[in-house]
Design a protein around this motif. Structure first.
Motif, PDB file in Angstrom:
ATOM      1  N   UNK A   1     -18.656 -58.848  10.812  1.00  0.00           N
ATOM      2  CA  UNK A   1     -17.395 -58.392  10.221  1.00  0.00           C
ATOM      3  C   UNK A   1     -17.646 -57.148   9.370  1.00  0.00           C
ATOM      4  N   UNK A   2     -18.699 -57.193   8.571  1.00  0.00           N
ATOM      5  CA  UNK A   2     -19.025 -56.069   7.681  1.00  0.00           C
ATOM      6  C   UNK A   2     -19.275 -54.798   8.490  1.00  0.00           C
ATOM      7  N   UNK A   3     -20.068 -54.914   9.544  1.00  0.00           N
ATOM      8  CA  UNK A   3     -20.405 -53.742  10.351  1.00  0.00           C
ATOM      9  C   UNK A   3     -19.187 -53.241  11.128  1.00  0.00           C
ATOM     10  N   UNK A   4     -18.366 -54.144  11.630  1.00  0.00           N
ATOM     11  CA  UNK A   4     -17.154 -53.734  12.346  1.00  0.00           C
ATOM     12  C   UNK A   4     -16.246 -52.905  11.447  1.00  0.00           C
ATOM     13  N   UNK A   5     -16.136 -53.309  10.193  1.00  0.00           N
ATOM     14  CA  UNK A   5     -15.302 -52.563   9.243  1.00  0.00           C
ATOM     15  C   UNK A   5     -15.888 -51.186   8.945  1.00  0.00           C
ATOM     16  N   UNK A   6     -17.221 -51.068   8.954  1.00  0.00           N
ATOM     17  CA  UNK A   6     -17.850 -49.769   8.731  1.00  0.00           C
ATOM     18  C   UNK A   6     -17.631 -48.826   9.917  1.00  0.00           C
ATOM     19  N   UNK A   7     -17.683 -49.379  11.130  1.00  0.00           N
ATOM     20  CA  UNK A   7     -17.577 -48.544  12.327  1.00  0.00           C
ATOM     21  C   UNK A   7     -16.137 -48.185  12.693  1.00  0.00           C
ATOM     22  N   UNK A   8     -15.182 -49.028  12.300  1.00  0.00           N
ATOM     23  CA  UNK A   8     -13.791 -48.860  12.744  1.00  0.00           C
ATOM     24  C   UNK A   8     -13.190 -47.486  12.434  1.00  0.00           C
ATOM     25  N   UNK A   9     -13.398 -46.916  11.229  1.00  0.00           N
ATOM     26  CA  UNK A   9     -12.737 -45.639  10.948  1.00  0.00           C
ATOM     27  C   UNK A   9     -13.495 -44.408  11.437  1.00  0.00           C
ATOM     28  N   UNK A  10     -14.689 -44.572  11.999  1.00  0.00           N
ATOM     29  CA  UNK A  10     -15.509 -43.423  12.378  1.00  0.00           C
ATOM     30  C   UNK A  10     -14.968 -42.754  13.638  1.00  0.00           C
ATOM     31  N   UNK A  11     -14.944 -41.436  13.636  1.00  0.00           N
ATOM     32  CA  UNK A  11     -14.495 -40.695  14.811  1.00  0.00           C
ATOM     33  C   UNK A  11     -15.544 -40.734  15.916  1.00  0.00           C
ATOM     34  N   UNK A  12     -16.805 -40.760  15.522  1.00  0.00           N
ATOM     35  CA  UNK A  12     -17.905 -40.871  16.486  1.00  0.00           C
ATOM     36  C   UNK A  12     -18.734 -42.090  16.105  1.00  0.00           C
ATOM     37  N   UNK A  13     -18.806 -43.048  16.988  1.00  0.00           N
ATOM     38  CA  UNK A  13     -19.564 -44.263  16.739  1.00  0.00           C
ATOM     39  C   UNK A  13     -20.247 -44.683  18.023  1.00  0.00           C
ATOM     40  N   UNK A  14     -21.361 -45.423  17.938  1.00  0.00           N
ATOM     41  CA  UNK A  14     -22.076 -45.838  19.150  1.00  0.00           C
ATOM     42  C   UNK A  14     -21.190 -46.672  20.067  1.00  0.00           C
ATOM     43  N   UNK A  15     -20.998 -46.181  21.289  1.00  0.00           N
ATOM     44  CA  UNK A  15     -19.998 -46.769  22.171  1.00  0.00           C
ATOM     45  C   UNK A  15     -20.251 -48.207  22.571  1.00  0.00           C
ATOM     46  N   UNK A  16     -21.510 -48.569  22.822  1.00  0.00           N
ATOM     47  CA  UNK A  16     -21.792 -49.914  23.315  1.00  0.00           C
ATOM     48  C   UNK A  16     -21.563 -50.966  22.254  1.00  0.00           C
ATOM     49  N   UNK A  17     -22.033 -50.707  21.048  1.00  0.00           N
ATOM     50  CA  UNK A  17     -21.877 -51.715  19.992  1.00  0.00           C
ATOM     51  C   UNK A  17     -20.417 -51.836  19.565  1.00  0.00           C
TER      52      UNK A  17
END
Length: 377
Positions: free
Chosen positions: A69-85
């Protein structure tokens, strides 16, 4: 703590990937790596993103829900994020993990969302239905697979788009559900009077039902639906910086997952995703985004024809892509014929040689020339 310190902490315990750790070390490494990436995401090259992607995917299998949950919240607003994860966490069976990404991540493409809609729970569909923007294809999938809660949220989303087929399905559901009927009535862009003669007889039933729910239906200017359709057709021509940014990052995420190929290009052409098609070609051709954008803005049919021939596109795919790209102005029939003729006439090896010559010399020289002009000005 500096970014360097965060990086040293994040990369100091890779033994966790081999199981040589305790539970808390895995959790901490997962969080630290995601935090570090959120700091440097705009400065990572493709190889660095791929490294983060691989390690985060491995760790996601080893940690508990709270860390995911913590990591999902960190990645959600990023314009560029690792696609597979991102796709992995968005497909998490636990909705608390998936929800931030389903609601907010621009890295998830329409195809990603449609796949999740068809395979995951109603809670996943509800989250997707509330996104800031819901494309027609995504809305169609929700109406096809969704239960009442996701469909109601979709209809209430003023930024959700519906094509005629989806409207027909919504109309049919509305005859059996007063809440959906009332919400449909409240959407200002739907001209029910115009639609009465266009969709099947079910529409007449829902119009009567809508009248029973609330007879004080606000008048809508005649032809508004036609105006909306016209605007959408018109907007297919012309470059949008905002749409390009989203499309480019989604294409990069697709590339992270090793799924950027001719089949992806064919999907973009089929569904009219012009900016995605242009972004995909930029990545596949390994040219700077500014180069391809300049070709589109300058209606440079020669450059794009040579580049697409060098990329090995089939004649059919070439024609479909040319018709889909977000040109400044839509190419005329004569322009398209000229491009097809040139595409068929040039040999792939010859096109590759020309393109590599451009890559080695022309792109660089053009940049130097522009810089000189700027200094003179």
């Amino acid at each position: 703590m500096s970014e360097l310190d965060e990086g040293q902490r994040a990369f100091s315990s890779f033994r966790v990937l081999n199981g040589e750790d305790n539970h808390s070390e895995r959790e901490q490494l997962f969080r630290n790596m995601a935090q570090l990436f959120s700091y440097v995401s705009d400065r990572c090259d493709d190889e660095q993103v791929a490294q983060y992607d691989e390690v985060l995917c491995q760790l996601a299998e080893l940690v508990e829900v709270e860390a995911r949950v913590h990591v999902a919240k960190l990645l959600a607003p990023l314009e560029r994020a690792p696609g597979t994860v991102v796709v992995k966490l968005a497909n998490d069976d636990n909705i608390e993990v998936a929800k931030p990404l389903l609601e907010f991540s621009n890295v998830l493409s329409d195809d990603d969302l449609i796949d999740i809609i068809g395979r995951q729970s109603e809670q996943h569909r509800v989250a997707i239905a509330g996104r800031t923007s819901v494309a027609e294809r995504v809305g169609e999938a929700i109406v096809e697979h969704g239960e009442k809660s996701s469909v109601v949220r979709l209809v209430r989303n003023s930024n959700a788009e519906f094509d005629k087929a989806t409207l027909e399905k919504l109309v049919e559901r509305a005859t059996k559900d007063a809440e959906i009927a009332a919400d449909l009535r409240g959407r200002p862009e739907i001209d029910w009077k115009s639609l009465r003669g266009e969709i099947d007889s079910v529409a007449s039933k829902v119009l009567e039902h809508l009248g029973q729910v609330n007879r004080a239906i606000d008048p809508v200017a005649a032809g508004k639906v036609n105006a909306v359709v016209y605007n959408r057709m018109r907007n297919r021509a012309g470059f949008s910086a905002t749409e390009w940014k989203v499309a480019y990052n989604q294409v990069k995420a697709l590339s992270d997952r090793k799924q950027l190929d001719d089949r992806a290009l064919a999907r973009f052409a089929r569904f009219g995703y012009g900016h995605h098609a242009a972004a995909a070609l930029t990545v596949m051709l390994r040219v700077g985004p500014e180069v391809f954008v300049k070709w589109l803005a300058g209606q440079d049919y020669v450059a794009i024809t040579v580049a697409l021939k060098a990329a090995g596109l089939s004649p059919d795919l070439f024609e479909a892509i040319v018709a889909t790209l977000p040109w400044r102005d839509l190419p005329t029939d004569a322009d398209k014929k000229m491009m097809v003729s040139r595409f068929e006439a040039i040999d792939k090896d010859e096109a590759s040689g020309i393109f590599e010559l451009w890559r080695a010399h022309a792109f660089r020289k053009r940049a130097v020339s522009e810089e000189r002009q700027a200094v003179v000005a």
